[in-house]
Design a protein around this motif. Structure first.
Motif, mmCIF file in Angstrom:
data_model
loop_
_atom_site.group_PDB
_atom_site.id
_atom_site.type_symbol
_atom_site.label_atom_id
_atom_site.label_comp_id
_atom_site.label_asym_id
_atom_site.label_seq_id
_atom_site.Cartn_x
_atom_site.Cartn_y
_atom_site.Cartn_z
ATOM 1 N N ASN A 1 22.415 -31.058 -2.594
ATOM 2 C CA ASN A 1 22.736 -29.894 -3.418
ATOM 3 C C ASN A 1 21.672 -29.625 -4.473
ATOM 4 N N GLY A 2 20.570 -30.340 -4.419
ATOM 5 C CA GLY A 2 19.470 -30.151 -5.363
ATOM 6 C C GLY A 2 18.180 -30.663 -4.768
ATOM 7 N N ASP A 3 17.108 -30.585 -5.559
ATOM 8 C CA ASP A 3 15.785 -30.901 -5.029
ATOM 9 C C ASP A 3 15.189 -32.190 -5.587
ATOM 10 N N VAL B 1 24.303 -35.679 -1.936
ATOM 11 C CA VAL B 1 24.336 -35.304 -0.521
ATOM 12 C C VAL B 1 25.558 -34.415 -0.304
ATOM 13 N N THR B 2 25.347 -33.287 0.359
ATOM 14 C CA THR B 2 26.419 -32.316 0.539
ATOM 15 C C THR B 2 27.451 -32.776 1.571
ATOM 16 N N SER C 1 24.172 -27.167 2.418
ATOM 17 C CA SER C 1 23.229 -27.797 1.498
ATOM 18 C C SER C 1 22.293 -26.722 0.930
ATOM 19 N N THR C 2 21.876 -26.918 -0.302
ATOM 20 C CA THR C 2 20.928 -25.966 -0.886
ATOM 21 C C THR C 2 19.487 -26.392 -0.627
ATOM 22 N N TYR C 3 19.293 -27.691 -0.345
ATOM 23 C CA TYR C 3 17.948 -28.205 -0.047
ATOM 24 C C TYR C 3 17.997 -29.224 1.070
ATOM 25 N N LEU C 4 16.885 -29.319 1.772
ATOM 26 C CA LEU C 4 16.646 -30.409 2.703
ATOM 27 C C LEU C 4 15.474 -31.188 2.129
ATOM 28 N N LEU C 5 15.704 -32.454 1.812
ATOM 29 C CA LEU C 5 14.639 -33.318 1.331
ATOM 30 C C LEU C 5 14.115 -34.109 2.512
ATOM 31 N N ALA D 1 10.933 -31.104 -0.944
ATOM 32 C CA ALA D 1 12.229 -30.425 -0.910
ATOM 33 C C ALA D 1 12.031 -29.012 -0.376
ATOM 34 N N TYR D 2 12.831 -28.650 0.601
ATOM 35 C CA TYR D 2 12.780 -27.326 1.215
ATOM 36 C C TYR D 2 14.095 -26.607 0.971
ATOM 37 N N PRO D 3 14.056 -25.401 0.407
ATOM 38 C CA PRO D 3 15.307 -24.666 0.202
ATOM 39 C C PRO D 3 15.936 -24.280 1.534
ATOM 40 N N ASN D 4 17.251 -24.308 1.562
ATOM 41 C CA ASN D 4 17.993 -23.900 2.753
ATOM 42 C C ASN D 4 18.310 -22.420 2.598
ATOM 43 N N GLU D 5 17.501 -21.602 3.162
ATOM 44 C CA GLU D 5 17.658 -20.152 3.028
ATOM 45 C C GLU D 5 18.824 -19.611 3.832
ATOM 46 N N GLU D 6 19.350 -20.410 4.768
ATOM 47 C CA GLU D 6 20.509 -19.986 5.567
ATOM 48 C C GLU D 6 21.762 -20.721 5.143
#
Length: 132
Positions: free
Chosen positions: A8-10, A16-17, A23-27, A38-43
């Motif tokens: 849920n963060g970077d 961990v969601t 999730s808002t980010y994939l680390l 950290a990559y934002p989850n745009e979807e």
């Protein structure tokens, strides 16, 4: 070895969601030195899109730590042999450590699938294992 974590963060202190797609980010963490990107989850929230799943595949991650996974993402991970660990509600740091010492449960099925952990509830079944 690279491990993906849906959070849920970077940061490594993020949580961990409970649901991979939300999730808002994939680390993407390099386990050799705990460096990460950290990559934002745009979807976020869209189970039909494979954006962050494509990202973990592009980075050749051996495993992912997350919560439940919808079928499309689960199937894409299985196809490339990414091991899936349930680390929902742990901090990223704690989840990575727990994975290393084999204390995280493997996610064996997609959300709603027959083999989904925690899908069996003793308070609603007739299996004879009720706690009185």
């Amino acid at each position: 070895m690279k491990i993906a974590v849906a959070a849920n963060g970077d940061t490594l202190e993020s949580i961990v969601t409970e649901e991979y797609e939300n999730s808002t980010y994939l680390l993407v963490v390099d386990m050799n030195d705990l460096s990460f990107r950290a990559y934002p989850n745009e979807e976020s929230g869209s189970s039909s899109e494979l954006g962050i799943t494509r990202r973990l595949i592009e980075h050749d991650c051996e495993a992912v730590i997350c919560g439940s996974i919808e079928q499309a993402n689960f199937d894409a991970m299985v196809a490339v042999q990414v091991t899936r660990y349930d680390g929902a509600n742990y901090s990223v740091n704690d989840a990575l450590h727990s994975m290393e010492i084999n204390q995280l449960e493997i996610i064996r099925d997609y959300k709603g699938g027959e083999g989904m952990p925690h899908a069996h509830h003793h308070d609603t079944c007739n299996c004879g294992n009720h706690e009185e």
